[in-house]
Write a protein that holds these residues in place. Structure first.
Motif, PDB file in Angstrom:
ATOM      1  N   ARG A  75       0.828  -1.223   0.000  1.00  0.00           N
ATOM      2  CA  ARG A  75       0.000   0.000   0.000  1.00  0.00           C
ATOM      3  C   ARG A  75       0.851   1.257   0.000  1.00  0.00           C
ATOM      4  NH1 ARG A  75      -3.603  -2.753   3.655  1.00  0.00           N
ATOM      5  NH2 ARG A  75      -5.318  -3.550   2.377  1.00  0.00           N
ATOM      6  N   GLU A  76       1.997   1.183   0.708  1.00  0.00           N
ATOM      7  CA  GLU A  76       2.763   2.431   0.912  1.00  0.00           C
ATOM      8  C   GLU A  76       3.860   2.669  -0.109  1.00  0.00           C
ATOM      9  OE1 GLU A  76       3.922   2.707   4.967  1.00  0.00           O
ATOM     10  OE2 GLU A  76       1.869   3.211   5.568  1.00  0.00           O
ATOM     11  N   THR A  77       4.110   1.683  -0.970  1.00  0.00           N
ATOM     12  CA  THR A  77       5.228   1.888  -1.902  1.00  0.00           C
ATOM     13  C   THR A  77       4.896   2.963  -2.953  1.00  0.00           C
ATOM     14  OG1 THR A  77       6.699   0.892  -3.529  1.00  0.00           O
ATOM     15  CG2 THR A  77       4.514  -0.043  -3.404  1.00  0.00           C
ATOM     16  N   PRO A  78       5.832   3.870  -3.212  1.00  0.00           N
ATOM     17  CA  PRO A  78       5.595   4.906  -4.230  1.00  0.00           C
ATOM     18  C   PRO A  78       5.868   4.362  -5.640  1.00  0.00           C
ATOM     19  CG  PRO A  78       7.694   5.273  -3.109  1.00  0.00           C
ATOM     20  CD  PRO A  78       7.103   4.050  -2.492  1.00  0.00           C
ATOM     21  N   PHE A  79       6.362   3.121  -5.748  1.00  0.00           N
ATOM     22  CA  PHE A  79       6.785   2.604  -7.056  1.00  0.00           C
ATOM     23  C   PHE A  79       5.672   1.898  -7.836  1.00  0.00           C
ATOM     24  CE2 PHE A  79      10.641   2.670  -4.382  1.00  0.00           C
ATOM     25  CZ  PHE A  79      11.343   3.630  -5.090  1.00  0.00           C
ATOM     26  N   LEU A  80       4.473   1.744  -7.221  1.00  0.00           N
ATOM     27  CA  LEU A  80       3.368   1.073  -7.927  1.00  0.00           C
ATOM     28  C   LEU A  80       2.178   2.025  -8.032  1.00  0.00           C
ATOM     29  CD1 LEU A  80       3.347  -2.401  -6.061  1.00  0.00           C
ATOM     30  CD2 LEU A  80       4.286  -1.955  -8.330  1.00  0.00           C
ATOM     31  N   ASN A  81       1.445   1.950  -9.175  1.00  0.00           N
ATOM     32  CA  ASN A  81       0.215   2.752  -9.242  1.00  0.00           C
ATOM     33  C   ASN A  81      -0.927   1.980  -8.569  1.00  0.00           C
ATOM     34  OD1 ASN A  81      -0.933   0.930 -11.068  1.00  0.00           O
ATOM     35  ND2 ASN A  81       0.007   1.992 -12.821  1.00  0.00           N
ATOM     36  N   ASP A  82      -2.120   2.586  -8.479  1.00  0.00           N
ATOM     37  CA  ASP A  82      -3.212   1.971  -7.713  1.00  0.00           C
ATOM     38  C   ASP A  82      -3.618   0.619  -8.270  1.00  0.00           C
ATOM     39  OD1 ASP A  82      -3.166   3.984  -5.970  1.00  0.00           O
ATOM     40  OD2 ASP A  82      -4.980   5.021  -6.680  1.00  0.00           O
ATOM     41  N   ALA A  83      -3.675   0.528  -9.631  1.00  0.00           N
ATOM     42  CA  ALA A  83      -4.101  -0.742 -10.245  1.00  0.00           C
ATOM     43  C   ALA A  83      -3.097  -1.841  -9.934  1.00  0.00           C
ATOM     44  CB  ALA A  83      -4.236  -0.557 -11.751  1.00  0.00           C
ATOM     45  N   GLU A  84      -1.798  -1.490 -10.018  1.00  0.00           N
ATOM     46  CA  GLU A  84      -0.756  -2.494  -9.730  1.00  0.00           C
ATOM     47  C   GLU A  84      -0.829  -2.935  -8.268  1.00  0.00           C
ATOM     48  OE1 GLU A  84       2.705  -1.132 -12.925  1.00  0.00           O
ATOM     49  OE2 GLU A  84       2.545  -0.109 -10.991  1.00  0.00           O
ATOM     50  N   LYS A  85      -1.090  -1.935  -7.418  1.00  0.00           N
ATOM     51  CA  LYS A  85      -1.189  -2.268  -5.985  1.00  0.00           C
ATOM     52  C   LYS A  85      -2.323  -3.247  -5.733  1.00  0.00           C
ATOM     53  CE  LYS A  85       0.827   1.880  -4.019  1.00  0.00           C
ATOM     54  NZ  LYS A  85       0.672   3.086  -3.263  1.00  0.00           N
TER      55      LYS A  85
ATOM     56  N   LYS B 257      -4.203  -8.646  -4.400  1.00  0.00           N
ATOM     57  CA  LYS B 257      -5.020  -9.825  -4.729  1.00  0.00           C
ATOM     58  C   LYS B 257      -4.140 -11.080  -4.725  1.00  0.00           C
ATOM     59  CE  LYS B 257      -7.976 -11.902  -8.139  1.00  0.00           C
ATOM     60  NZ  LYS B 257      -7.190 -13.089  -7.985  1.00  0.00           N
ATOM     61  N   MET B 258      -2.941 -10.924  -5.315  1.00  0.00           N
ATOM     62  CA  MET B 258      -2.023 -12.074  -5.349  1.00  0.00           C
ATOM     63  C   MET B 258      -1.644 -12.504  -3.936  1.00  0.00           C
ATOM     64  SD  MET B 258       0.232 -10.839  -8.564  1.00  0.00           S
ATOM     65  CE  MET B 258       1.672 -11.841  -8.368  1.00  0.00           C
ATOM     66  N   LEU B 259      -1.463 -11.515  -3.081  1.00  0.00           N
ATOM     67  CA  LEU B 259      -1.141 -11.806  -1.688  1.00  0.00           C
ATOM     68  C   LEU B 259      -2.302 -12.564  -1.049  1.00  0.00           C
ATOM     69  CD1 LEU B 259       1.273 -11.172   0.106  1.00  0.00           C
ATOM     70  CD2 LEU B 259       0.032  -9.235   1.020  1.00  0.00           C
ATOM     71  N   GLY B 260      -3.522 -12.188  -1.425  1.00  0.00           N
ATOM     72  CA  GLY B 260      -4.721 -12.869  -0.930  1.00  0.00           C
ATOM     73  C   GLY B 260      -4.701 -14.342  -1.308  1.00  0.00           C
ATOM     74  N   ASP B 261      -4.192 -14.646  -2.526  1.00  0.00           N
ATOM     75  CA  ASP B 261      -4.120 -16.043  -2.946  1.00  0.00           C
ATOM     76  C   ASP B 261      -3.154 -16.833  -2.066  1.00  0.00           C
ATOM     77  OD1 ASP B 261      -5.913 -15.498  -4.897  1.00  0.00           O
ATOM     78  OD2 ASP B 261      -4.426 -15.278  -6.500  1.00  0.00           O
ATOM     79  N   THR B 262      -2.031 -16.208  -1.710  1.00  0.00           N
ATOM     80  CA  THR B 262      -1.083 -16.876  -0.814  1.00  0.00           C
ATOM     81  C   THR B 262      -1.768 -17.128   0.524  1.00  0.00           C
ATOM     82  OG1 THR B 262       0.522 -15.370  -1.775  1.00  0.00           O
ATOM     83  CG2 THR B 262       1.290 -16.732   0.039  1.00  0.00           C
TER      84      THR B 262
END
Ligand code: HEM
Length: 368
Positions: free
Chosen positions: A212-222, A227-232
């Protein structure tokens, strides 16, 4: 001659190794058929060498399986088991490397004698099937070809031997039972699963926050990453929840029981504790063996593609495609690999109660 003299009587190198028999066992079909093909010698010898190594693998593997057959595995045997499994893994490394020697046979030279080989094929290697069955490959999970059971190429006696082996406990099942007996998952007030759940929660929360806090990803990427983390998270749930785990077992997605998985997880997480070091090595060796056998399957499939392209095999399978599918489907200790998904960073590892730590140390260890 006294009994002692007899026992320690001299033996000649050639006789001891029965070299006459072994060195007289390369009969080139191309020579018999008066069309000598130089490279057929390599083809015969390399297969014979493989079969000899298969024999050693079966010899070592059976002895390790015997050690695990008792419900109460003698701890003194674990070191020997690790040693022998390590030997198997070293042999498998050789077997993978040998494919390069075989690849000095070119497709054109192979075609000089390939026609004389039908329907002989590696399919008919009884020892290879024994290795697979002893490790834990079951008929129902095998890649089939021509709708015929894999054992149909063997004699009745050999089929019975394979059936009996498959009906007994394989290495995978013996290890499963051993893991199910892992002590310390519940020790006085310490409940491994509960402390592990808290640690997993902490880890996932930190990972969510970092995304959530990284400045290197846009909202869609976040959103995608979350979601991928949710799968884990769902994967963790299958271990944390016995019912979910049993559903996966029933569906055949996993093979290791709930209790055994927890045992393997505990050993992997706390492997630095002295008495868990050998059990950890044992699990690692089984993963090595599975990985090397899979590597051999891929290497063999690629060699086949290079040698005969898309032609069908002498044993009647589709050739390359069949072999590639076995590499994907015939992994046996896949659940041990899955343990890596369940790992948490050392910094999140819950501290063990001091008394339990003492139990897991060697008797003479210095405890602060
Ligand atoms: C020119 C060399 C080789 C070629 C072209 C070749 C080709 C094939 C093909 C096409 C198959 C699939 C079954 C079939 O339809 O026949 C096969 C299976 C097999 N081959 Fe080879 N092979 C070669 C060398 C070897 C060697 C050196 C070994 C060592 C023992 C070996 C062991 C096996 C085994 C164990 C299988 C069964 C695999 C399974 O069903 O999972 N092959 N081979």
């Amino acid at each position: 001659m006294s009994e002692n003299q007899n026992k320690y009587g001299s033996v000649h190198y050639t006789d001891y190794l029965q070299l006459k028999k072994i060195l007289d066992a390369q009969h080139m079909r191309s020579v018999e058929l008066a069309e000598p093909a130089h490279d057929e010698m390599l083809f015969i010898i390399i297969h014979q060498v493989y079969e000899l190594w298969f024999k050693e693998i079966i010899h070592d593997l059976s002895s390790v399986m015997d050690m695990f057959k008792d419900n109460n595995v003698d701890e003194k045997n674990i070191g020997t088991a690790v040693h022998r499994l390590n030997r198997i893994s070293e042999i498998l490394k050789l077997l993978v490397q040998q494919i390069s020697v075989l690849e000095t046979l070119t497709p054109l030279d192979f075609l000089d004698f390939r026609n004389y080989l039908f329907p002989a094929s590696g399919f008919q290697s009884f020892q290879f099937r024994k290795v697979e069955v002893c490790l834990g490959l079951k008929s129902q999970t095998r890649q089939t070809y021509n709708n015929s059971p894999y054992a149909s190429v063997f004699s009745e006696d050999q089929r019975t031997e394979l059936q009996l082996l498959e009906a007994g406990d394989s290495m995978l099942q013996l290890i499963e039972k051993w893991l199910e007996r892992t002590p310390f998952l519940q020790w006085k007030e310490f409940k491994f699963l509960e402390t592990y759940k808290v640690a997993v929660d902490n880890m996932l929360k930190k990972e969510q926050l970092a995304i959530r806090e990284t400045p290197f990803l846009n909202d869609a990427e976040k959103e995608l990453r979350l979601k991928m983390l949710g799968d884990t998270d769902t994967y963790f749930a299958s271990v944390l929840d016995e019912e979910k785990h049993n559903e996966l077992l029933k569906a055949g997605t996993i093979k290791l029981s709930y209790k055994a998985t927890l045992g393997a997880l505990f050993i992997n997480l706390y492997r630095d504790e002295p008495i868990l070091q050998l059990p950890f090595q044992l699990l690692s060796k089984l993963i090595d063996i599975d990985e090397l056998l899979t590597t051999w399957r891929y290497r063999h499939a690629q060699m086949v593609l290079r040698m005969i392209g898309r032609k069908i095999g002498t044993g009647g399978s589709s050739g390359f495609d069949y072999l590639l599918n076995t590499a994907i489907k015939h992994q046996i200790f896949i659940d041990m690999h899955n343990i890596s998904t369940l790992m948490i960073p050392r910094s999140e590892l819950p501290e063990l109660p001091p008394q339990l730590k003492k139990q897991l140390s060697f008797y003479y260890s210095k405890i602060d």
